[in-house]
Enzyme design. Structure first.
Site, PDB file in Angstrom:
ATOM      1  N   ASP A   1     143.713  47.510  18.250  1.00 50.87           N
ATOM      2  CA  ASP A   1     143.545  48.796  19.049  1.00 50.87           C
ATOM      3  C   ASP A   1     143.832  49.555  17.756  1.00 50.87           C
ATOM      4  O   ASP A   1     144.350  49.416  16.624  1.00 50.87           O
ATOM      5  CB  ASP A   1     144.726  48.575  19.995  1.00 50.87           C
ATOM      6  CG  ASP A   1     144.634  50.145  20.573  1.00 50.87           C
ATOM      7  OD1 ASP A   1     143.568  50.770  20.829  1.00 50.87           O
ATOM      8  OD2 ASP A   1     145.792  50.775  20.983  1.00 50.87           O
TER       9      ASP A   1
ATOM     10  N   ASP B   1     144.770  53.564  18.270  1.00 51.59           N
ATOM     11  CA  ASP B   1     145.933  54.587  18.268  1.00 51.59           C
ATOM     12  C   ASP B   1     147.270  53.788  18.711  1.00 51.59           C
ATOM     13  O   ASP B   1     147.362  52.957  19.648  1.00 51.59           O
ATOM     14  CB  ASP B   1     145.502  55.303  19.715  1.00 51.59           C
ATOM     15  CG  ASP B   1     144.272  56.146  19.512  1.00 51.59           C
ATOM     16  OD1 ASP B   1     143.931  56.564  18.334  1.00 51.59           O
ATOM     17  OD2 ASP B   1     143.666  56.576  20.558  1.00 51.59           O
TER      18      ASP B   1
END
Length: 253
Positions: free
Chosen positions: A34, A36
């Site tokens: 991922d 963020d």
């Protein structure tokens, strides 16, 4: 690319490539990150933008973690509004930034986010940058799988765009008609584009919806990075194990 026959030659890997608890990045063919909150602290910018967007609704950090974190933008808008008993028409992605539809609110949030990104810039977490360097030395493939439609601008702002040949972001997922996290679709596409099998691949996530996606996709390991969701919460939703920062999985010196 990593080997595709389901095996890997790790017999001669040096002990210095071993992180805490015996975890070894080079026991796997690829790592799907991922963005963020895992690679870059963009969650702070996102949360600031969401806070400005929902300033009139008693928005708190707890709302971000409970209703928004890790979800596609419009899903985050719907989820937050539902928590306040509010329903708006979906509208259209071409709606100008505003307040009358889910799309208009989501587009307004995107404008706020990009204004903050341009103004303040972004840098990767040091432990994440060091992990990317280690994976490159080991020859372990990596990709980004993010719900954000701003993943490419964020990677560019952080000086990391050239590090990833595969970026499955909100734009790619939308064009492909993929369900957002906690569905595993984006991660499965990332593995497919890298040419690796999920059971030979690691997922790294900080969001509840993200670790749930990793668990649902049958990936070898789903690492939770606790940026505020809580160790037990991430474990309860599918993380194999949880660290406070990826530097905990770097080889000891």
């Amino acid at each position: 690319m990593a080997q595709q026959d389901g095996t890997a030659d790790h017999a001669n890997a040096p002990d210095r490539e071993t992180g805490i608890s015996g975890f070894r990045w080079n026991d796997f063919d690829a790592v799907l990150f991922d963005l963020d909150g895992v690679i870059t602290p963009t969650a702070e910018i996102h949360e600031h933008a969401w806070g400005e967007l929902f300033a009139d609704f008693d928005y708190t950090e707890a709302d971000y973690l409970a209703y928004i974190d890790g979800k596609p933008r419009y899903d985050g808008v719907r989820s937050f509004l539902a928590s306040r008993g509010i329903t708006l028409p979906d509208g259209d992605p071409t709606d100008p930034p505003g307040t009358g539809t889910v799309a208009a609110l989501g587009n307004r949030k995107n404008t706020l986010f990009n204004d903050i990104l341009v103004r303040d810039g972004i840098a990767p977490y040091p432990g994440s940058a060091a992990t990317l360097d280690l994976l490159e030395r080991l020859g372990v493939d990596s990709a980004i799988v993010s719900s954000s439609r701003n993943a490419v601008p964020v990677l560019r702002a952080a000086g990391l765009h050239d590090r990833f040949e595969v970026v499955v972001d909100g734009i790619v997922a939308g064009d492909a008609g993929l369900a957002g996290k906690p569905a595993p679709d984006g991660y499965l596409l990332g593995a497919r584009l890298l040419g690796v099998e999920p059971n030979r691949t690691v997922v790294v996530e900080d969001a509840v919806s993200g670790v749930a996606a990793g668990a649902a996709g049958g990936f070898a390991v789903t690492i939770g990075v606790d940026r505020g969701a809580g160790h037990q919460t991430l474990l309860d939703h599918g993380a194999t194990f949880v660290v406070d920062d990826l530097d905990q999985l770097l080889p000891s010196t």
